[in-house]
Motif scaffolding. Sequence first.
Motif, PDB file in Angstrom:
ATOM      1  N   SER A 191       0.786  -1.082  -0.091  1.00  0.00           N
ATOM      2  CA  SER A 191      -0.076   0.102   0.031  1.00  0.00           C
ATOM      3  C   SER A 191       0.883   1.177  -0.055  1.00  0.00           C
ATOM      4  O   SER A 191       2.057   1.168   0.162  1.00  0.00           O
ATOM      5  CB  SER A 191      -0.778  -0.043   1.187  1.00  0.00           C
ATOM      6  OG  SER A 191      -0.001   0.180   2.375  1.00  0.00           O
ATOM      7  N   GLU A 192       0.215   2.476  -0.092  1.00  0.00           N
ATOM      8  CA  GLU A 192       0.832   3.921  -0.034  1.00  0.00           C
ATOM      9  C   GLU A 192       1.713   3.848   1.334  1.00  0.00           C
ATOM     10  O   GLU A 192       2.694   4.304   1.409  1.00  0.00           O
ATOM     11  CB  GLU A 192      -0.146   4.874  -0.495  1.00  0.00           C
ATOM     12  CG  GLU A 192      -0.571   4.679  -1.685  1.00  0.00           C
ATOM     13  CD  GLU A 192      -1.993   4.213  -1.655  1.00  0.00           C
ATOM     14  OE1 GLU A 192      -2.219   3.300  -0.885  1.00  0.00           O
ATOM     15  OE2 GLU A 192      -3.090   4.382  -2.403  1.00  0.00           O
ATOM     16  N   ARG A 193       0.833   3.532   2.283  1.00  0.00           N
ATOM     17  CA  ARG A 193       1.439   3.724   3.780  1.00  0.00           C
ATOM     18  C   ARG A 193       2.840   2.755   3.742  1.00  0.00           C
ATOM     19  O   ARG A 193       3.544   3.120   4.658  1.00  0.00           O
ATOM     20  CB  ARG A 193       0.570   3.280   4.619  1.00  0.00           C
ATOM     21  CG  ARG A 193      -0.954   4.181   4.565  1.00  0.00           C
ATOM     22  CD  ARG A 193      -2.033   3.880   5.615  1.00  0.00           C
ATOM     23  NE  ARG A 193      -3.226   4.547   5.549  1.00  0.00           N
ATOM     24  CZ  ARG A 193      -3.555   5.561   6.030  1.00  0.00           C
ATOM     25  NH1 ARG A 193      -2.423   6.271   6.717  1.00  0.00           N
ATOM     26  NH2 ARG A 193      -4.679   6.285   5.768  1.00  0.00           N
ATOM     27  N   SER A 194       2.537   1.580   3.373  1.00  0.00           N
ATOM     28  CA  SER A 194       3.739   0.662   3.510  1.00  0.00           C
ATOM     29  C   SER A 194       4.915   1.418   2.480  1.00  0.00           C
ATOM     30  O   SER A 194       5.891   1.210   3.070  1.00  0.00           O
ATOM     31  CB  SER A 194       3.366  -0.691   2.979  1.00  0.00           C
ATOM     32  OG  SER A 194       2.313  -1.417   3.851  1.00  0.00           O
ATOM     33  N   ALA A 195       4.694   1.627   1.424  1.00  0.00           N
ATOM     34  CA  ALA A 195       5.615   2.086   0.835  1.00  0.00           C
ATOM     35  C   ALA A 195       6.619   3.450   1.368  1.00  0.00           C
ATOM     36  O   ALA A 195       7.531   3.544   1.352  1.00  0.00           O
ATOM     37  CB  ALA A 195       5.249   2.574  -0.819  1.00  0.00           C
ATOM     38  N   PRO A 235       7.933   5.710  -4.237  1.00  0.00           N
ATOM     39  CA  PRO A 235       7.502   4.841  -5.654  1.00  0.00           C
ATOM     40  C   PRO A 235       6.045   4.469  -5.481  1.00  0.00           C
ATOM     41  O   PRO A 235       5.536   4.074  -4.408  1.00  0.00           O
ATOM     42  CB  PRO A 235       8.554   3.595  -5.266  1.00  0.00           C
ATOM     43  CG  PRO A 235       9.498   4.122  -4.227  1.00  0.00           C
ATOM     44  CD  PRO A 235       8.922   5.236  -3.277  1.00  0.00           C
ATOM     45  N   ASN A 236       5.714   4.076  -6.727  1.00  0.00           N
ATOM     46  CA  ASN A 236       4.129   3.725  -6.689  1.00  0.00           C
ATOM     47  C   ASN A 236       4.125   2.262  -6.747  1.00  0.00           C
ATOM     48  O   ASN A 236       4.651   1.337  -7.658  1.00  0.00           O
ATOM     49  CB  ASN A 236       3.326   4.380  -8.156  1.00  0.00           C
ATOM     50  CG  ASN A 236       1.840   4.216  -8.228  1.00  0.00           C
ATOM     51  OD1 ASN A 236       1.584   3.190  -7.502  1.00  0.00           O
ATOM     52  ND2 ASN A 236       1.228   5.008  -8.589  1.00  0.00           N
ATOM     53  N   THR A 237       3.691   1.677  -5.680  1.00  0.00           N
ATOM     54  CA  THR A 237       3.437   0.261  -5.799  1.00  0.00           C
ATOM     55  C   THR A 237       2.093  -0.186  -6.033  1.00  0.00           C
ATOM     56  O   THR A 237       1.944  -1.448  -5.852  1.00  0.00           O
ATOM     57  CB  THR A 237       3.858  -0.136  -4.119  1.00  0.00           C
ATOM     58  OG1 THR A 237       2.904   0.528  -3.191  1.00  0.00           O
ATOM     59  CG2 THR A 237       5.284   0.272  -3.712  1.00  0.00           C
ATOM     60  N   ILE A 238       1.400   0.713  -6.340  1.00  0.00           N
ATOM     61  CA  ILE A 238      -0.021   0.126  -6.736  1.00  0.00           C
ATOM     62  C   ILE A 238      -0.310  -0.628  -7.980  1.00  0.00           C
ATOM     63  O   ILE A 238      -0.035   0.163  -9.026  1.00  0.00           O
ATOM     64  CB  ILE A 238      -1.092   1.332  -6.586  1.00  0.00           C
ATOM     65  CG1 ILE A 238      -1.013   2.097  -5.092  1.00  0.00           C
ATOM     66  CG2 ILE A 238      -2.608   0.890  -6.479  1.00  0.00           C
ATOM     67  CD1 ILE A 238      -0.930   0.975  -4.149  1.00  0.00           C
ATOM     68  N   LYS A 246       0.293   6.544 -10.608  1.00  0.00           N
ATOM     69  CA  LYS A 246       0.086   8.039 -10.252  1.00  0.00           C
ATOM     70  C   LYS A 246       1.301   8.195  -9.132  1.00  0.00           C
ATOM     71  O   LYS A 246       1.727   7.309  -8.418  1.00  0.00           O
ATOM     72  CB  LYS A 246      -1.167   8.567  -9.502  1.00  0.00           C
ATOM     73  CG  LYS A 246      -2.196   8.589 -10.560  1.00  0.00           C
ATOM     74  CD  LYS A 246      -3.334   8.973 -10.190  1.00  0.00           C
ATOM     75  CE  LYS A 246      -4.620   9.144 -11.249  1.00  0.00           C
ATOM     76  NZ  LYS A 246      -5.706   9.739 -10.515  1.00  0.00           N
ATOM     77  N   GLN A 247       1.790   9.574  -8.994  1.00  0.00           N
ATOM     78  CA  GLN A 247       3.085   9.979  -8.103  1.00  0.00           C
ATOM     79  C   GLN A 247       2.425  10.121  -6.817  1.00  0.00           C
ATOM     80  O   GLN A 247       1.414  10.848  -6.741  1.00  0.00           O
ATOM     81  CB  GLN A 247       3.633  10.783  -8.730  1.00  0.00           C
ATOM     82  CG  GLN A 247       5.120  11.006  -7.711  1.00  0.00           C
ATOM     83  CD  GLN A 247       6.047  12.056  -8.474  1.00  0.00           C
ATOM     84  OE1 GLN A 247       5.709  13.214  -8.677  1.00  0.00           O
ATOM     85  NE2 GLN A 247       6.982  11.532  -9.204  1.00  0.00           N
ATOM     86  N   LEU A 248       2.882   9.601  -5.819  1.00  0.00           N
ATOM     87  CA  LEU A 248       2.507  10.036  -4.324  1.00  0.00           C
ATOM     88  C   LEU A 248       3.571  10.933  -3.672  1.00  0.00           C
ATOM     89  O   LEU A 248       4.727  10.484  -3.520  1.00  0.00           O
ATOM     90  CB  LEU A 248       2.467   8.924  -3.403  1.00  0.00           C
ATOM     91  CG  LEU A 248       2.070   8.990  -1.988  1.00  0.00           C
ATOM     92  CD1 LEU A 248       0.801   9.963  -1.865  1.00  0.00           C
ATOM     93  CD2 LEU A 248       1.971   7.736  -1.345  1.00  0.00           C
ATOM     94  N   ALA A 249       3.380  12.158  -3.138  1.00  0.00           N
ATOM     95  CA  ALA A 249       4.438  12.959  -2.729  1.00  0.00           C
ATOM     96  C   ALA A 249       3.800  13.221  -1.139  1.00  0.00           C
ATOM     97  O   ALA A 249       2.647  13.366  -0.749  1.00  0.00           O
ATOM     98  CB  ALA A 249       4.473  14.452  -3.076  1.00  0.00           C
ATOM     99  N   THR A 250       4.840  12.839  -0.275  1.00  0.00           N
ATOM    100  CA  THR A 250       4.404  12.983   1.288  1.00  0.00           C
ATOM    101  C   THR A 250       5.656  13.712   1.945  1.00  0.00           C
ATOM    102  O   THR A 250       6.672  13.982   1.303  1.00  0.00           O
ATOM    103  CB  THR A 250       4.066  11.600   1.845  1.00  0.00           C
ATOM    104  OG1 THR A 250       3.748  11.882   3.144  1.00  0.00           O
ATOM    105  CG2 THR A 250       5.385  10.822   1.785  1.00  0.00           C
TER     106      THR A 250
END
Length: 385
Positions: A191-195, A235-238, A246-250
């Motif tokens: 998931s995003e949280r895991s990544a 990194p997008n793991t989905i 899509k890109q995830l910025a946090t």
Amino acid sequence: LRSDFNAFSVDFVLEKPDSGCEYSTLTFAPPEGFFNIGVGADCTTGGRGTIRLGSAEHIDFRNRNRADNAWVDVNFLTWLTQFYSHKIDIFYLVTGFDPSVPVEEALHEASINVASNIAGHELGHILGLRHHNSLGSQGKNNGFITAVVQDGIVQLYPANQEGTENFLHLMTSEWFGSDISHRTDQDQYFSERSAIKLLLGNKGNGLTYTETEAKKAGGHIGGNKGLELGQLTVPNTIIEGQFAGKQLATSVVVVEGATIDISEEVDQYRFHFEKGQFINAEVISFWSTFDEMDMVITGLSIYREAADGSLERLLTSYQEFEGFDPIVFDLEIQEEGEYIFEVFAQKFICDHGDCFNVEEIGAGFFNTGKYDLFVYSVDRALGPA
């Protein structure tokens, strides 16, 4: 497995690396002396057999121990077909396969899928992941199951019923309604949280404070500007779903190796948050690679600082559903300003509704010890996952 971990600098080899190189070993068999169902257990009389598809030696946030190990065992699937040959439908019921698929073919496919998915799950643990890191994408408690702080205890509740993607996440577990059928016929992913958490294993610069640095930057009310969250492109793991491709910025910060030296100590950390951000936080000690005598059972309170310097308490998290480390899940910031996190030694622990004083049960040594504080945010609510 290579695909799952490719973005996180994890290499897989089939031969033991050269001496002097730290490495983890993933074994596709239970350890010697562990009697799993289908491996020497007395299954007919309820003897020493158990059902465990895998296990990890540690939950190793930041991957401090580069030599911890994990194992996987899927003999349970074969056991189902052998010991219930007169009721073969049980195998199909458990795995979710169509009964029209020949059992040999279904068993072959299920064994490969379960072994690879459980392997990714257990490797996730030794790289620091928890089961709750599988919950849906960040923002407004998205996901099929959500975590809510109630009377200090993190409880699980049904959430967005369209957000069923977390069954596809490698770190999901029975806590969230997942079962073995979710691992038998599909390639699960992080998931995003895991990544976010996995990436921190090899992205420390600019995102990590020591306790001394944190206190200089914002360890007291009325002090400096506070701790700054560093931008992290994840990194997008989905593989499938609304955010695939899509890109995830946090924004992320870690206070590493902080200590509570006396049971009355309260450690304070200042942050500046913008309206609309969603904040997640974990105090990590009990589920870590710290020595047992260095672990501390903590609580976490979050306050908003008013213009006159007074503090409005937003919430306090004492412990979550699997252990004694507090978490904060998708706290939506309603007003821009200064926010104070307080980490303190928790004086009681709870189990199935019963709470016990730590000192009275002889566990007072858990009132002091080491912890990491892990905080990250996203700037808007993401969709169901």
